[in-house]
Scaffold this active site. Structure first.
Site, PDB file in Angstrom:
ATOM      1  N   GLU A 119       0.843  -1.201   0.000  1.00  0.00           N
ATOM      2  CA  GLU A 119       0.000   0.000   0.000  1.00  0.00           C
ATOM      3  C   GLU A 119       0.872   1.242   0.000  1.00  0.00           C
ATOM      4  O   GLU A 119       2.014   1.197   0.458  1.00  0.00           O
ATOM      5  CB  GLU A 119      -0.953  -0.008   1.211  1.00  0.00           C
ATOM      6  N   LYS A 121       2.501   4.623   1.267  1.00  0.00           N
ATOM      7  CA  LYS A 121       2.723   5.129   2.620  1.00  0.00           C
ATOM      8  C   LYS A 121       2.266   6.578   2.643  1.00  0.00           C
ATOM      9  O   LYS A 121       2.925   7.476   2.124  1.00  0.00           O
ATOM     10  CB  LYS A 121       4.193   5.028   3.011  1.00  0.00           C
ATOM     11  N   ASP A 123       1.389  10.269   3.812  1.00  0.00           N
ATOM     12  CA  ASP A 123       2.125  11.206   4.635  1.00  0.00           C
ATOM     13  C   ASP A 123       1.108  12.112   5.318  1.00  0.00           C
ATOM     14  O   ASP A 123       0.748  13.158   4.814  1.00  0.00           O
ATOM     15  CB  ASP A 123       3.056  12.017   3.729  1.00  0.00           C
ATOM     16  N   TYR A 231      -5.761   1.597   7.595  1.00  0.00           N
ATOM     17  CA  TYR A 231      -4.837   0.566   7.127  1.00  0.00           C
ATOM     18  C   TYR A 231      -4.594  -0.568   8.118  1.00  0.00           C
ATOM     19  O   TYR A 231      -3.786  -1.444   7.837  1.00  0.00           O
ATOM     20  CB  TYR A 231      -3.517   1.159   6.656  1.00  0.00           C
ATOM     21  N   LYS A 320      10.980   3.589   1.455  1.00  0.00           N
ATOM     22  CA  LYS A 320      10.850   5.035   1.247  1.00  0.00           C
ATOM     23  C   LYS A 320      11.332   5.462  -0.139  1.00  0.00           C
ATOM     24  O   LYS A 320      12.281   4.896  -0.681  1.00  0.00           O
ATOM     25  CB  LYS A 320      11.670   5.793   2.305  1.00  0.00           C
ATOM     26  N   CYS A 414      23.403  43.570 -17.459  1.00  0.00           N
ATOM     27  CA  CYS A 414      23.277  42.152 -17.806  1.00  0.00           C
ATOM     28  C   CYS A 414      24.640  41.473 -17.654  1.00  0.00           C
ATOM     29  O   CYS A 414      25.634  41.968 -18.178  1.00  0.00           O
ATOM     30  CB  CYS A 414      22.788  42.031 -19.245  1.00  0.00           C
ATOM     31  N   CYS A 417      25.744  40.591 -21.566  1.00  0.00           N
ATOM     32  CA  CYS A 417      26.012  41.577 -22.627  1.00  0.00           C
ATOM     33  C   CYS A 417      26.202  42.989 -22.093  1.00  0.00           C
ATOM     34  O   CYS A 417      26.433  43.912 -22.856  1.00  0.00           O
ATOM     35  CB  CYS A 417      24.888  41.560 -23.658  1.00  0.00           C
ATOM     36  N   CYS A 432      17.119  41.757 -18.922  1.00  0.00           N
ATOM     37  CA  CYS A 432      18.177  42.391 -19.699  1.00  0.00           C
ATOM     38  C   CYS A 432      17.489  43.083 -20.859  1.00  0.00           C
ATOM     39  O   CYS A 432      16.620  42.497 -21.509  1.00  0.00           O
ATOM     40  CB  CYS A 432      19.145  41.321 -20.208  1.00  0.00           C
ATOM     41  N   CYS A 438      21.999  40.579 -27.035  1.00  0.00           N
ATOM     42  CA  CYS A 438      22.529  39.780 -25.923  1.00  0.00           C
ATOM     43  C   CYS A 438      22.721  38.334 -26.382  1.00  0.00           C
ATOM     44  O   CYS A 438      21.772  37.672 -26.805  1.00  0.00           O
ATOM     45  CB  CYS A 438      21.547  39.834 -24.753  1.00  0.00           C
TER      46      CYS A 438
HETATM   47  C1  9MJ Z   1       0.844   4.728   6.194  1.00  0.00           C
HETATM   48  N1  9MJ Z   1       1.393   5.739   6.835  1.00  0.00           N
HETATM   49  O1  9MJ Z   1       0.324   4.864   5.104  1.00  0.00           O
HETATM   50  C2  9MJ Z   1       1.081   1.895   8.271  1.00  0.00           C
HETATM   51  N2  9MJ Z   1       0.851   3.445   6.814  1.00  0.00           N
HETATM   52  O2  9MJ Z   1       1.127  -0.071   9.646  1.00  0.00           O
HETATM   53  C3  9MJ Z   1       0.390   2.283   6.293  1.00  0.00           C
HETATM   54  N3  9MJ Z   1       1.290   3.188   8.055  1.00  0.00           N
HETATM   55  C4  9MJ Z   1       1.388   1.208   9.497  1.00  0.00           C
HETATM   56  N4  9MJ Z   1       0.533   1.326   7.182  1.00  0.00           N
HETATM   57  C5  9MJ Z   1       1.529  -0.405  10.892  1.00  0.00           C
HETATM   58  N5  9MJ Z   1      -0.130   2.159   5.035  1.00  0.00           N
HETATM   59  C6  9MJ Z   1       2.060   0.692  11.497  1.00  0.00           C
HETATM   60  C7  9MJ Z   1       1.956   1.741  10.595  1.00  0.00           C
END
Ligand code: 9MJ
Length: 677
Positions: A119, A121, A123, A231, A320, A414, A417, A432, A438
């Site tokens: 899946e 990750k 943020d 998740y 990552k 410039c 030139c 310029c 130029c």
């Molecule tokens: C994120 N941040 O999308 C977990 N996470 O699973 C996903 N974080 C996670 N899984 C266990 N897709 C601890 C954190």
């Protein structure tokens, strides 16, 4: 003795530095350094403590899983700790993880087909939602993993969080976990509004999500565009769940809990790596920010056998993406002169690996930006490189500014030139005034003329153009067509074969289209889309050259500013002379019938923007169909846009459309629309 005192001092200073950044991040919601730098400091501290375990103190930042909750909210004890994830920063580290899993599970060669739930990750901010008899009774932040903050009132305002589960068969008590995030479009809209009101901007969507969840007034949270994907399950009582992670998430989805649509079951390391590159290639087009992908052993029985280490499960890992923001030092700041004379301040940098490549130059956009960010030579700065966008200087780390730095002023002349530099009041860009006198402007205009989307002369690179301009061999695009093979072969670093090929591609470029030719001329404000509109509207160059401003205004995409620029360009005898020479050298294109502007087609008056690749027709075809039905096609999304047509891998236009609430059409919607009733 001294050694150990040094080590303790070093440990304490690292801890203080990390505490300072924790405070900026968690309390002020205003981080100063990029995540990658924070992670490095933390790893440095961990390594030093591992080597000197006798100096580990209870108050060391390493001794805490997450951040301590602030007291303004009630606290929540997590019955099952909310763990974080271990990271893999390379495929080698992923391989190590996979090998450990296989060994622990004693799978041998069968490990190659081990099922992982993969899946993105997300943020955002991790949260826990507690449902009792299907009703949402509590929402909590992760906090330090053991104790979180009670944010029930705030999570209740998020539309993606169901207050009641739907369907049947859900456990009596169900604690689910997931990530609250702010979609990119919402984040941009929020920052646009904050900028207009002169308020402080959010640094990124994650920060904005976390900050929004910790508002004391739920009305403020409610006004923020937050969303959620779940998740995992913390615990479930009075009911049963499937025995695979992927199926549990399917089940959550059926009970009305949102899960990420990009999740997928893959097999073995190869499956993980394929998923990583697929999501990586689509990262910019996802509607939310991600910083990697997560793989979880799919079988819950196997997860149990693998268990946990102190902070993280042994059955999952976050793979990552390369950090998009990094720190480096500014060695110099120079001004580059562009095709239109615009002076762009560019920071020359200590090379740094960011967004997957090594970067040694980053743009500061314009002089106003340089002043606003107060970037000086010697400063430590944050560099950002997202997707294929040009690397930019995001800002200065004030706390790392050395005693002596050098400020850079806008040059009066410039740098190439020596003509005067002019900056109009209210304009951000300084230029310029040398025009084609130029050599930088000449070289840039030529690079534009030969570029892929203009005349597309393959093999005529930036270096060669600069050489030809420097020796005064080429002044205007027309001179390109007088180059000979012998002459080219005599140039620096030019093999005979390449000279031959280049002459061939110069010859081939003579057969072009009016749209490409117009775009290549580099008329100010005339980008690819406008050039295409002009070409199809007028059908031939003579009518365009003869058009008055009033005629030009009838072209879709052309407003008063653009019309004036076009007129000014064709009023300049020098430009007409170059065009004539180009045509005499054999540059040609097919002419077409001028378009009729009055149309009563089914799409009359509707304005379209195309983005991404359509599978069944080229963009040109799509455009012709729209125009044929009386619609217009423009190059950028604005409030006037009626529809954005989305092909495969749409770009930033999609986000803009979402931010402006413009109707979106996928390819099949579009085909239906143009096929008529
Ligand atoms: C994120 N941040 O999308 C977990 N996470 O699973 C996903 N974080 C996670 N899984 C266990 N897709 C601890 C954190």
């Amino acid at each position: 003795m001294n050694g150990s005192a040094d080590t303790r001092a070093k440990l304490e200073s690292l801890r203080d530095e990390i505490r300072y950044h924790n405070y900026r991040y968690h309390v002020l919601d205003d981080p100063e350094i990029p995540d990658a730098e924070y992670d490095r400091l933390m790893r440095q501290l961990q390594a030093l403590e591992e080597q000197n375990p006798e100096f580990i103190t209870d108050d060391s930042p390493t001794q805490r899983v997450g951040e301590q909750p602030i007291s303004a909210f009630g606290t929540v004890e997590h019955r099952i700790p909310m763990l974080s994830l271990d990271n893999a920063f390379s495929s080698a580290e992923l391989n190590d993880f996979h090998r450990r899993v296989i060994e622990r599970l004693k799978l041998g060669d069968d490990g190659d087909s081990l099922r992982y739930a993969a899946e993105p990750k997300l943020d955002g901010a991790a949260v826990s939602l507690l449902y009792a008899k299907g009703r949402l009774v509590r929402g909590a932040t992760r906090g330090d993993g053991t104790t979180g903050e009670d944010i029930t009132h705030n999570v209740r305002t998020i539309k993606g969080v169901p207050l009641r589960l739907i369907g049947k068969g859900y456990p009596e008590t169900l604690e689910v976990r997931g990530e609250v995030f702010m979609p990119k479009a919402g984040f941009e809209a929020l920052n646009t509004k904050a900028r207009e009101l002169g308020q402080k901007l959010f640094v990124n969507p994650r920060n904005a999500a976390a900050g929004s969840l910790r508002q004391l007034d739920p009305k403020l949270t409610a006004a923020r565009p937050l969303d959620i994907y779940l998740y995992s399950v913390g615990f479930a009582e009075g009911g049963s769940l499937p025995d695979r992670h992927s199926e549990i998430l399917d089940q959550l989805q059926e009970w009305g809990l949102k899960t990420c649509p990009e999740r997928k079951v893959v097999r073995g390391v190869q499956g993980c790596l394929d998923y990583y590159s697929d999501i990586g290639s689509r990262r910019e087009t996802l509607r939310y920010e991600i910083d990697g992908v997560v793989y979880k052993v799919d079988s819950i029985a196997e997860q149990r056998r693998l268990g946990f280490v102190s902070r993280a499960p042994r059955w999952a890992i976050a793979h990552k993406f390369p950090a998009q923001e990094e720190l480096t030092v500014v060695l110099d700041i120079e001004f580059q002169v562009g095709r239109t004379g615009a002076l762009t301040p560019v920071a020359r940098l200590e090379p740094v690996f960011v967004g997957g490549v090594t970067v040694s130059n980053a743009t500061l956009h314009n002089i106003d930006e340089l002043r606003r960010k107060d970037v000086r030579i010697g400063d430590t700065v944050i560099i950002r490189r997202a997707g294929d966008v040009i690397p930019e200087v995001v800002g200065v780390i004030q706390s790392r500014r050395p005693a002596k730095t050098r400020k850079v002023q806008l040059p009066k002349k410039c740098p190439v030139c020596k003509s005067a530099v002019a900056k109009e009041e209210g304009e951000a860009v300084a230029r310029c005034t040398g025009g084609l006198y130029c050599s930088a402007q000449r070289a840039e205009s030529l690079k534009h003329f030969v570029s892929r989307r203009a005349l597309d002369i393959e093999g005529l690179g930036a270096r060669l153009i600069e050489q030809l301009v420097a020796v005064d061999r080429i002044h205007t695009p027309a001179d390109l067509f007088t180059l000979t093979e012998d002459e080219l072969a005599a140039m620096e670093r030019m093999a005979e074969k390449s000279a031959q090929n280049l002459i061939r591609s110069i010859e081939a470029s003579k057969s072009t289209s009016l749209a490409r030719f117009l775009y290549g001329l580099g008329i100010r404000e005339v980008g690819e889309a406008t050039a295409a509109s002009l070409a199809s509207h007028f059908g031939n160059l003579e009518s365009l050259v003869a058009a008055r401003e009033a005629d030009l205004l009838k072209v879709p995409d052309v407003g008063p500013v653009v019309a004036a620029r076009i007129r000014t360009f064709f009023d300049e005898p020098h430009n007409l002379e170059i065009i004539e020479r180009l045509q005499k050298s054999g540059v040609h294109w097919p002419e077409s019938e001028p378009e009729t502007t009055e149309s009563d087609g089914t799409l009359a008056g509707k304005v379209f923007v195309l983005t991404g690749t359509l599978s069944d027709m080229s963009r040109d075809e799509a455009k012709q169909r729209i125009i044929g039905l009386g619609g217009k096609v423009t190059g950028s999304v604005s409030k006037k846009t009626d529809f954005v047509v989305l092909g495969e891998n749409p770009g930033s236009k999609l986000r803009k459309a979402q931010a402006l609430n413009v109707s979106l059409l996928d390819e099949s919607d579009f085909k239906e629309l143009i096929s008529g009733p």
